[in-house]
Design an enzyme around this catalytic site. Sequence first.
Site, PDB file in Angstrom:
ATOM      1  CB  SER A 112      -0.886   0.000   1.249  1.00 42.50           C
ATOM      2  OG  SER A 112      -1.440   1.274   1.476  1.00 42.50           O
ATOM      3  CE1 TYR A 135      -6.553   4.649  -1.671  1.00 45.60           C
ATOM      4  CE2 TYR A 135      -4.766   4.477  -0.092  1.00 45.60           C
ATOM      5  CZ  TYR A 135      -6.014   4.095  -0.531  1.00 45.60           C
ATOM      6  OH  TYR A 135      -6.715   3.146   0.161  1.00 45.60           O
ATOM      7  CB  THR A 161      -6.906   2.647  -4.733  1.00 43.16           C
ATOM      8  OG1 THR A 161      -6.105   1.475  -4.584  1.00 43.16           O
ATOM      9  CG2 THR A 161      -8.204   2.472  -3.964  1.00 43.16           C
ATOM     10  CE  LYS A 259      -7.570  -2.790  -3.760  1.00 49.05           C
ATOM     11  NZ  LYS A 259      -8.233  -1.933  -2.777  1.00 49.05           N
ATOM     12  CG  HIS A 283     -11.433   0.626  -0.074  1.00 47.52           C
ATOM     13  ND1 HIS A 283     -10.615   1.256  -0.966  1.00 47.52           N
ATOM     14  CD2 HIS A 283     -10.764   0.658   1.115  1.00 47.52           C
ATOM     15  CE1 HIS A 283      -9.514   1.682  -0.340  1.00 47.52           C
ATOM     16  NE2 HIS A 283      -9.576   1.313   0.919  1.00 47.52           N
TER      17      HIS A 283
HETATM   18  C1  FNR Z   1      -7.843  -1.832   2.979  1.00 54.07           C
HETATM   19  N1  FNR Z   1      -7.911  -1.629   1.598  1.00 54.07           N
HETATM   20  C2  FNR Z   1      -6.994  -0.805   0.987  1.00 54.07           C
HETATM   21  N2  FNR Z   1      -7.013  -0.649  -0.368  1.00 54.07           N
HETATM   22  C3  FNR Z   1      -6.099   0.130  -0.992  1.00 54.07           C
HETATM   23  O1  FNR Z   1      -6.147   0.239  -2.208  1.00 54.07           O
HETATM   24  N3  FNR Z   1      -5.140   0.774  -0.265  1.00 54.07           N
HETATM   25  C4  FNR Z   1      -5.055   0.682   1.097  1.00 54.07           C
HETATM   26  O2  FNR Z   1      -4.164   1.260   1.711  1.00 54.07           O
HETATM   27  C5  FNR Z   1      -6.030  -0.114   1.756  1.00 54.07           C
HETATM   28  N4  FNR Z   1      -6.027  -0.231   3.115  1.00 54.07           N
HETATM   29  C6  FNR Z   1      -6.888  -1.116   3.733  1.00 54.07           C
HETATM   30  C7  FNR Z   1      -6.795  -1.306   5.109  1.00 54.07           C
HETATM   31  C8  FNR Z   1      -7.615  -2.244   5.724  1.00 54.07           C
HETATM   32  C9  FNR Z   1      -7.476  -2.482   7.206  1.00 54.07           C
HETATM   33  C10 FNR Z   1      -8.549  -2.985   4.960  1.00 54.07           C
HETATM   34  C11 FNR Z   1      -9.412  -4.042   5.593  1.00 54.07           C
HETATM   35  C12 FNR Z   1      -8.652  -2.778   3.608  1.00 54.07           C
HETATM   36  C13 FNR Z   1      -8.844  -2.433   0.775  1.00 54.07           C
HETATM   37  C14 FNR Z   1      -8.216  -3.774   0.414  1.00 54.07           C
HETATM   38  O3  FNR Z   1      -7.147  -3.586  -0.471  1.00 54.07           O
HETATM   39  C15 FNR Z   1      -9.228  -4.723  -0.252  1.00 54.07           C
HETATM   40  O4  FNR Z   1      -9.885  -4.052  -1.297  1.00 54.07           O
HETATM   41  C16 FNR Z   1     -10.262  -5.277   0.724  1.00 54.07           C
HETATM   42  O5  FNR Z   1      -9.674  -5.524   1.986  1.00 54.07           O
HETATM   43  C17 FNR Z   1     -10.860  -6.570   0.186  1.00 54.07           C
HETATM   44  O6  FNR Z   1     -11.839  -7.059   1.027  1.00 54.07           O
HETATM   45  P1  FNR Z   1     -11.595  -8.234   2.109  1.00 54.07           P
HETATM   46  O7  FNR Z   1     -10.720  -9.277   1.489  1.00 54.07           O
HETATM   47  O8  FNR Z   1     -10.947  -7.561   3.281  1.00 54.07           O
HETATM   48  O9  FNR Z   1     -12.974  -8.698   2.402  1.00 54.07           O
END
Ligand code: FNR
Length: 389
Positions: A112, A135, A161, A259, A283
């Site tokens: 990330s 981002y 994203t 994404k 997300h």
């Molecule tokens: C995320 N997600 C996320 N996505 C992204 O593009 N950059 C990020 O920094 C983050 N940070 C993040 C933190 C936490 C704690 C969570 C739970 C999620 C979203 C992540 O990449 C992904 O899309 C989802 O977590 C997918 O869903 P599941 O597998 O958690 O159900």
Amino acid sequence: MGGTYSVTPVTPADYRRLAEKRLPRFLFDYIDGGANAEITLAANVDGFRNIALRQRVMRDVSTIDTSTMLTGEKSAMPVILAPIGMAGMMARRGEAQAVRAANEVGLPFTLSTVGICDLAEVKRAASKPFWFQLYMMRDRGVVQELLARAESVGCTTLAFTVDLAVTGMRHRDLRNGALSSSLQARAVKAWEIGSHPQWLVDVALRGKPHGFGNLADRVPDPGRLEAFTAWVASQFDSSVTWKDIEWLRSVWKGKLLIKGVLEPDDAKSAVAAGADGVIVSNHGGRQLDSVASSVSKLPHIVEAVGDRADVFMDGGVRSGIDVFKAVALGAKGVLIGRPWVWALAARGQTGVRDMLAVMRQELRIAMALSGVNSIAEIGRDAIDDLPRG
Ligand code: FNR
């Protein structure tokens, strides 16, 4: 989420329970929670539960192979670790542990923008190329510099994203005072930290530095959720449009995945702007609550752009059987978020590796019992009832 274990954790739900014990409440809830009433968060998981498979028999399934090509690299199965902000607060040097686990199993890891370990540290831990997530920030110079660093450490794929124009309303974080620096909030956090001594020693004391590695020199007072949220609000660029993807396309030479796409029209715009693929995602239910589950949207997006672009998905994948279902609905691969972070918080690198190994075994069994030997053979005919919506 059901299930208990007596000897060893097996499922993401088992690791989740261990993570809940180990982490201060505000960190556990940051991972576990979703936006608002968490309707979409639940829908993502339920979406998979509501898909029925067909049992096929008497086919030679003696040569099962779960491996597949993902953006030009061989992977042990169609699974990628999703980008997770602040994963390094869940276990000591968390992103480095996770990339080692993913690579041990033979999968790509995504770092990330707001990871705790920076690109160089992840590169040192990795044994195969990893993905980077971006981002868009107001200062395009910062973006360009980040991309140059990602390229120089050999990142093959960029996940850009687009579903965080503003940050979703996460009630748990607010309740926990996670975003506040008031005296009361700080006292509660200190109490939570003090009552989780394993985390205190492993991460708070021995896991430093806690800044956002890739942005260490940019984020004031790093390593605190309230500082992070304030920084996101001030720096993340909510004026981004498809035009900026064209710009991104011109500066990033590797594979580009968009994404956070949930609508077929948006997927078409992404491809028109030059993306190599899209990740169907809400997300993890952390942004607009009440949007449909990712898996219910997947077939529509495959129909819209699947012949021209790679379609990935994430949200709610909790087993190898879920991976199988997503592939049957046309996904090139799935990203998993919370499952790897729960496993990391619970058992570090070993936990992530073991959980992924179970997922792979589940995928292998699902393939055998539905009569296919390779990922390419998994098709729509494996599904008994298509999800609605
Ligand atoms: C995320 N997600 C996320 N996505 C992204 O593009 N950059 C990020 O920094 C983050 N940070 C993040 C933190 C936490 C704690 C969570 C739970 C999620 C979203 C992540 O990449 C992904 O899309 C989802 O977590 C997918 O869903 P599941 O597998 O958690 O159900």
